[in-house]
Design a protein around this motif. Structure first.
Motif, mmCIF file in Angstrom:
data_model
loop_
_atom_site.group_PDB
_atom_site.id
_atom_site.type_symbol
_atom_site.label_atom_id
_atom_site.label_comp_id
_atom_site.label_asym_id
_atom_site.label_seq_id
_atom_site.Cartn_x
_atom_site.Cartn_y
_atom_site.Cartn_z
ATOM 1 N N ALA A 51 1.041 -1.281 -0.216
ATOM 2 C CA ALA A 51 -0.166 -0.093 -0.099
ATOM 3 C C ALA A 51 0.895 1.119 0.131
ATOM 4 N N THR A 52 2.085 1.297 0.547
ATOM 5 C CA THR A 52 2.924 2.341 0.906
ATOM 6 C C THR A 52 4.263 2.055 0.062
ATOM 7 N N SER A 53 4.653 2.380 -1.147
ATOM 8 C CA SER A 53 5.875 1.873 -1.538
ATOM 9 C C SER A 53 6.962 2.889 -1.212
ATOM 10 N N ALA A 54 6.430 4.372 -1.168
ATOM 11 C CA ALA A 54 7.409 5.207 -0.860
ATOM 12 C C ALA A 54 7.462 5.455 0.885
ATOM 13 N N GLY A 55 6.198 4.970 1.461
ATOM 14 C CA GLY A 55 6.267 5.177 2.888
ATOM 15 C C GLY A 55 6.066 6.666 3.436
ATOM 16 N N PHE A 56 5.627 6.570 4.592
ATOM 17 C CA PHE A 56 5.323 7.875 5.258
ATOM 18 C C PHE A 56 6.781 8.410 5.697
ATOM 19 N N THR A 57 6.939 9.891 6.110
ATOM 20 C CA THR A 57 7.927 10.317 6.757
ATOM 21 C C THR A 57 7.403 10.975 8.179
ATOM 22 N N VAL A 58 8.209 10.400 9.092
ATOM 23 C CA VAL A 58 7.820 10.523 10.478
ATOM 24 C C VAL A 58 8.929 11.651 11.047
ATOM 25 N N VAL A 59 8.535 12.539 11.940
ATOM 26 C CA VAL A 59 9.073 13.604 12.417
ATOM 27 C C VAL A 59 8.975 13.649 13.938
ATOM 28 N N PHE A 60 10.082 13.459 14.738
ATOM 29 C CA PHE A 60 10.153 13.487 16.029
ATOM 30 C C PHE A 60 10.877 14.686 16.506
ATOM 31 N N ALA A 61 10.354 15.494 17.458
ATOM 32 C CA ALA A 61 11.305 16.715 17.711
ATOM 33 C C ALA A 61 10.842 16.860 19.383
ATOM 34 N N ASP A 62 11.810 17.368 19.968
ATOM 35 C CA ASP A 62 11.884 17.643 21.225
ATOM 36 C C ASP A 62 12.417 18.802 21.737
ATOM 37 N N ALA A 76 -0.018 21.932 7.146
ATOM 38 C CA ALA A 76 0.849 21.372 6.193
ATOM 39 C C ALA A 76 0.072 20.171 5.745
ATOM 40 N N GLY A 77 -1.044 19.616 6.075
ATOM 41 C CA GLY A 77 -1.700 18.430 5.825
ATOM 42 C C GLY A 77 -1.188 17.023 6.580
ATOM 43 N N GLY A 78 -0.216 17.314 7.499
ATOM 44 C CA GLY A 78 0.185 16.176 8.246
ATOM 45 C C GLY A 78 -0.773 15.669 9.088
ATOM 46 N N ARG A 79 -0.409 14.700 10.000
ATOM 47 C CA ARG A 79 -0.946 14.374 11.517
ATOM 48 C C ARG A 79 -0.402 14.546 12.660
ATOM 49 N N PHE A 80 -0.924 15.067 13.469
ATOM 50 C CA PHE A 80 -0.280 15.192 14.989
ATOM 51 C C PHE A 80 -0.516 13.953 15.667
ATOM 52 N N ILE A 81 0.530 12.997 15.962
ATOM 53 C CA ILE A 81 0.157 11.662 16.591
ATOM 54 C C ILE A 81 -0.029 11.736 17.945
ATOM 55 N N LYS A 82 0.876 12.332 18.672
ATOM 56 C CA LYS A 82 0.913 12.393 20.009
ATOM 57 C C LYS A 82 2.035 13.287 20.702
ATOM 58 N N SER A 83 1.960 13.559 21.833
ATOM 59 C CA SER A 83 2.692 14.593 22.638
ATOM 60 C C SER A 83 3.324 13.586 23.699
ATOM 61 N N LEU A 84 4.571 13.646 23.918
ATOM 62 C CA LEU A 84 5.407 12.775 24.846
ATOM 63 C C LEU A 84 6.192 13.682 25.887
ATOM 64 N N GLY A 85 5.385 14.580 26.631
ATOM 65 C CA GLY A 85 6.069 15.437 27.610
ATOM 66 C C GLY A 85 6.342 16.760 26.893
ATOM 67 N N ASP A 86 7.832 16.463 26.724
ATOM 68 C CA ASP A 86 8.534 17.691 26.097
ATOM 69 C C ASP A 86 8.829 17.417 24.632
ATOM 70 N N GLY A 87 8.236 16.348 24.126
ATOM 71 C CA GLY A 87 8.694 15.918 22.495
ATOM 72 C C GLY A 87 7.295 15.892 21.925
ATOM 73 N N ILE A 88 7.187 15.916 20.513
ATOM 74 C CA ILE A 88 5.931 15.301 19.514
ATOM 75 C C ILE A 88 6.283 14.352 18.625
ATOM 76 N N LEU A 89 5.429 13.749 18.122
ATOM 77 C CA LEU A 89 5.564 12.844 17.008
ATOM 78 C C LEU A 89 4.396 13.185 15.917
ATOM 79 N N PHE A 145 3.803 12.352 7.962
ATOM 80 C CA PHE A 145 3.430 13.198 6.788
ATOM 81 C C PHE A 145 3.610 12.152 5.538
ATOM 82 N N GLY A 146 2.949 12.565 4.612
ATOM 83 C CA GLY A 146 2.804 11.739 3.430
ATOM 84 C C GLY A 146 3.925 11.714 2.569
ATOM 85 N N ASP A 147 4.788 12.752 2.753
ATOM 86 C CA ASP A 147 6.127 12.993 1.735
ATOM 87 C C ASP A 147 7.097 13.412 2.511
ATOM 88 N N ALA A 148 8.255 13.194 2.091
ATOM 89 C CA ALA A 148 9.565 13.899 2.796
ATOM 90 C C ALA A 148 9.657 15.408 2.610
#
Length: 402
Positions: free
Chosen positions: A237-248, A282-295, A298-301
């Motif tokens: 279903a996802t040959s290119a895959g998603f791009t995940v961003v982790f920021a803290d 930007a059309g992405g998804r906010f997955i969750k907050s991890l205290g001082d970080g967020i996940l 996005f559909g593309d890099a």
């Protein structure tokens, strides 16, 4: 053995009877359809989550027939499995008289994903909502409740991750290093996993049990992805895959000492808010907050990278601590509104390796950048290094604006 009717089993597994029939036809789920073993709920949920990640069910079935892996161990995945209630999330919230924005804030404080409208409530989610409603009825303010739930969530996550890492390093990794395949290792360590869970978590409460299940599911999904044969390009279903961003936020612990817990919590909440809004715009998804970080997902890099720098700019404007940002591209395993798998783990590891105000990306993220967008950024390769949980050296790229 507890047998459930097809309708009751489908409700607990969060699927349709037609999906159960398809799984039986492929040999992933046993039985003749007249009744189902309650212990197979996790087998169904795991199979459907892997399908959503891009692993076709026929491919999974073929791997099982070929002896590459077995899902028999899923009956021993958790020592106290959590079922679904059959109550839609919005109905459960409304029945308790809780405002939706309060529920979103409290779940974010605990590090849990947002409840999806129409999705059935888990048993533990329903009880957590009841506890929140009872605490508010007792007179606790939303601010104080969010603060204590954030502490609970951070403590629980640290506990279960320590248990998971211990199991990986002391049980799984030695077996894999000795030549055992991922499928055989998962099957042979199932009983030991249960024993250690009972010893470590029997006395812990619902939130800690939920965090443990997330960590176990993440690990199992990752190992199954490793065990399956590589698929040809374009398959799935996802040959290119998603791009995940982790920021803290850099130096959050020192920030609490410098400005106090209350002010540090406010800055973390501000960071969460701008992360949520920036991702949505930007059309992405906010997955969750991890205290001082967020996940984020996005559909593309290119969109993920643009958003990462916008997020960093917002943090600077608002005088927040410098950010550390990691990006990784690939398949993810979605489950209960959250995401798991190697891609998520790699984004978190990249962020941990980043310096203050630095953005690090994996090679797959760099490769997915369209040629027309590449001149906007500079990609500087770091020396390959061994990241925690990744056996082979990994090359990360420091990204800057051109």
């Amino acid at each position: 053995m507890t047998l459930l009717s097809p309708a009751d089993f489908a409700e607990r597994a969060g699927c349709t009877e037609a999906q159960l029939s398809a799984l039986r036809g492929l040999g992933i789920l046993g039985g003749d359809g007249s009744g189902h073993d309650a212990g197979d709920v996790n087998r169904v949920r795991l199979a459907l989550s892997l399908e959503a990640a891009g692993i076709a069910l026929p491919d999974l079935a073929e791997a099982i027939r070929a002896g590459l892996l077995s899902l028999d161990f899923t009956g021993q995945l958790m020592f106290e499995p959590v079922a679904l209630t059959g109550i839609a999330s919005e109905n459960g919230i409304a029945g308790l008289g809780l405002p939706v924005d309060v529920v979103r804030r409290m779940r974010s404080a605990m590090g849990l994903s947002e409840l999806e409208p129409g999705a059935p409530l888990r048993e533990d989610d329903r009880e957590l909502l009841q506890l929140i409603a009872a605490a508010r009825a007792a007179g606790l303010s939303d601010d104080s409740l969010a603060r204590v739930l954030r502490v609970f969530g951070q403590s629980a996550r640290r506990t279960v991750e320590a248990m998971r890492d211990l199991f990986r390093s002391q049980v799984e990794e030695p077996m894999l290093a000795a030549g055992a395949g991922s499928g055989a290792m998962l099957a042979s360590t199932a009983a030991l996993r249960l024993q250690l869970q009972r010893l470590g978590f029997r006395a812990l409460h619902l939130l800690q049990r939920r965090m443990l299940e997330d960590a176990v599911f993440d690990n199992v999904a990752t190992r199954i992805q490793e065990a399956l044969p590589a698929r040809p390009a374009g398959v799935g279903a996802t040959s290119a895959g998603f791009t995940v961003v982790f920021a803290d936020l850099t130096g959050y612990t020192m920030l609490t000492h410098r400005v106090g817990d209350a002010e540090a919590a406010e800055q973390a909440a501000t960071f969460e808010a701008i992360g949520y809004e920036t991702a949505l715009i930007a059309g992405g998804r906010f997955i969750k907050s991890l205290g001082d970080g967020i996940l984020l997902q996005f559909g593309d890099a290119a969109t993920a990278l643009d958003t990462s720098f916008r997020l960093r700019d917002h943090a600077t404007i608002l005088a927040l601590p410098p950010l550390r940002i990691g990006l990784a591209t690939g398949s993810v395993v979605p489950r209960d509104g959250d995401i798991f798998g190697r891609t998520v783990n790699l984004a978190a590891r990249a962020a941990a390796e980043a310096a203050a105000d630095e953005v690090l990306a994996c090679d797959a993220t760099v490769e997915q950048m369209p040629a027309v967008r590449r001149p906007s950024y500079r990609f500087t390769a770091r020396e390959p290094s061994t990241l925690k949980g990744f056996p082979a050296p990994t090359t990360l790229y420091a990204v800057s604006r051109a």
